[in-house]
Design a protein around this motif. Sequence first.
Motif, PDB file in Angstrom:
ATOM      1  N   LEU A   4      46.852 -10.306  35.097  1.00  0.00           N
ATOM      2  CA  LEU A   4      47.950 -11.378  34.632  1.00  0.00           C
ATOM      3  C   LEU A   4      47.395 -12.518  35.166  1.00  0.00           C
ATOM      4  O   LEU A   4      47.015 -12.871  36.157  1.00  0.00           O
ATOM      5  CB  LEU A   4      49.383 -10.858  35.181  1.00  0.00           C
ATOM      6  N   LEU A   5      47.460 -13.467  33.922  1.00  0.00           N
ATOM      7  CA  LEU A   5      47.092 -15.131  34.172  1.00  0.00           C
ATOM      8  C   LEU A   5      48.408 -15.673  34.467  1.00  0.00           C
ATOM      9  O   LEU A   5      49.477 -15.564  33.602  1.00  0.00           O
ATOM     10  CB  LEU A   5      46.357 -15.565  33.012  1.00  0.00           C
ATOM     11  N   ASP A   6      48.632 -16.362  35.568  1.00  0.00           N
ATOM     12  CA  ASP A   6      49.649 -17.160  35.685  1.00  0.00           C
ATOM     13  C   ASP A   6      49.735 -18.304  34.579  1.00  0.00           C
ATOM     14  O   ASP A   6      48.791 -18.688  34.146  1.00  0.00           O
ATOM     15  CB  ASP A   6      49.666 -17.715  37.218  1.00  0.00           C
ATOM     16  N   GLU A   7      50.934 -18.896  34.786  1.00  0.00           N
ATOM     17  CA  GLU A   7      51.352 -19.930  33.580  1.00  0.00           C
ATOM     18  C   GLU A   7      50.390 -21.235  33.981  1.00  0.00           C
ATOM     19  O   GLU A   7      50.590 -22.004  33.196  1.00  0.00           O
ATOM     20  CB  GLU A   7      52.715 -20.078  33.311  1.00  0.00           C
ATOM     21  N   ASN A   8      49.928 -21.357  35.174  1.00  0.00           N
ATOM     22  CA  ASN A   8      49.195 -22.488  35.312  1.00  0.00           C
ATOM     23  C   ASN A   8      47.625 -22.366  35.055  1.00  0.00           C
ATOM     24  O   ASN A   8      46.912 -23.441  35.547  1.00  0.00           O
ATOM     25  CB  ASN A   8      49.306 -22.875  37.094  1.00  0.00           C
ATOM     26  N   LEU A   9      47.565 -21.320  34.259  1.00  0.00           N
ATOM     27  CA  LEU A   9      45.949 -21.236  34.033  1.00  0.00           C
ATOM     28  C   LEU A   9      45.913 -21.177  32.423  1.00  0.00           C
ATOM     29  O   LEU A   9      46.654 -20.904  31.485  1.00  0.00           O
ATOM     30  CB  LEU A   9      45.450 -19.879  34.513  1.00  0.00           C
ATOM     31  N   PRO A  10      44.633 -21.834  31.992  1.00  0.00           N
ATOM     32  CA  PRO A  10      44.429 -22.042  30.622  1.00  0.00           C
ATOM     33  C   PRO A  10      44.324 -20.410  29.914  1.00  0.00           C
ATOM     34  O   PRO A  10      43.527 -19.533  30.477  1.00  0.00           O
ATOM     35  CB  PRO A  10      43.375 -22.750  30.320  1.00  0.00           C
ATOM     36  N   LYS A  11      45.144 -20.060  28.717  1.00  0.00           N
ATOM     37  CA  LYS A  11      44.990 -18.943  28.245  1.00  0.00           C
ATOM     38  C   LYS A  11      43.583 -18.521  27.810  1.00  0.00           C
ATOM     39  O   LYS A  11      43.102 -17.375  27.704  1.00  0.00           O
ATOM     40  CB  LYS A  11      46.084 -18.472  27.119  1.00  0.00           C
ATOM     41  N   ARG A  12      42.725 -19.277  27.462  1.00  0.00           N
ATOM     42  CA  ARG A  12      41.290 -19.242  27.247  1.00  0.00           C
ATOM     43  C   ARG A  12      40.475 -18.417  28.166  1.00  0.00           C
ATOM     44  O   ARG A  12      39.394 -17.753  27.966  1.00  0.00           O
ATOM     45  CB  ARG A  12      40.777 -20.679  26.801  1.00  0.00           C
ATOM     46  N   LEU A  13      41.005 -18.301  29.307  1.00  0.00           N
ATOM     47  CA  LEU A  13      40.454 -17.694  30.583  1.00  0.00           C
ATOM     48  C   LEU A  13      40.334 -16.216  30.263  1.00  0.00           C
ATOM     49  O   LEU A  13      39.590 -15.567  30.691  1.00  0.00           O
ATOM     50  CB  LEU A  13      40.911 -18.162  31.654  1.00  0.00           C
ATOM     51  N   LYS A  14      41.337 -15.679  29.308  1.00  0.00           N
ATOM     52  CA  LYS A  14      41.398 -14.291  28.982  1.00  0.00           C
ATOM     53  C   LYS A  14      40.121 -13.743  28.509  1.00  0.00           C
ATOM     54  O   LYS A  14      39.787 -12.687  28.565  1.00  0.00           O
ATOM     55  CB  LYS A  14      42.354 -13.984  28.120  1.00  0.00           C
ATOM     56  N   GLN A  15      39.309 -14.783  27.666  1.00  0.00           N
ATOM     57  CA  GLN A  15      37.777 -13.948  27.157  1.00  0.00           C
ATOM     58  C   GLN A  15      37.089 -13.881  28.078  1.00  0.00           C
ATOM     59  O   GLN A  15      35.754 -13.409  28.040  1.00  0.00           O
ATOM     60  CB  GLN A  15      37.553 -15.152  26.187  1.00  0.00           C
ATOM     61  N   ASP A  16      37.141 -14.229  29.413  1.00  0.00           N
ATOM     62  CA  ASP A  16      36.035 -14.177  30.515  1.00  0.00           C
ATOM     63  C   ASP A  16      36.191 -12.530  31.129  1.00  0.00           C
ATOM     64  O   ASP A  16      35.503 -12.466  32.046  1.00  0.00           O
ATOM     65  CB  ASP A  16      36.211 -15.198  31.526  1.00  0.00           C
ATOM     66  N   PHE A  17      37.275 -11.814  30.692  1.00  0.00           N
ATOM     67  CA  PHE A  17      37.493 -10.568  31.246  1.00  0.00           C
ATOM     68  C   PHE A  17      37.615  -9.199  30.020  1.00  0.00           C
ATOM     69  O   PHE A  17      38.702  -8.679  29.912  1.00  0.00           O
ATOM     70  CB  PHE A  17      38.680 -10.625  31.842  1.00  0.00           C
TER      71      PHE A  17
END
Length: 109
Positions: A4-17
């Motif tokens: 889960l990416l916290d709301e303080n992180l950019p959603k684009r970070l999802k692509q790194d995993f």
Amino acid sequence: MRLLLDENLPKRLKQDFPAHEIFTVRDKQWNGVTNGELLKLMLAEGFNALLTFDNNLQHQQNFTKYTLAVFVLNAPVNTYAELTKLSSQINAFLTAGNLPIGPVIIKTR
């Protein structure tokens, strides 16, 4: 693993995993949920780890109650350009498969 990416992180970070099932707080409609409640919801839904930019989280929660890893990303700003530099360190933990319980500080080397 379920991340889960916290709301303080950019959603684009999802692509790194790409090898993992990853959601944002917004995807789960958990915006504005307190940290303690968020950790309970994550456990109930079978998540393995939280990625956050909230450096205070590690001091606000009693992690003996939770069986989750919390990756606290430490960078000058919470932009994708900065945070993507930390993704390889997180992926190393995820690949090893034996996640630590509680907070793990991830910062640039």
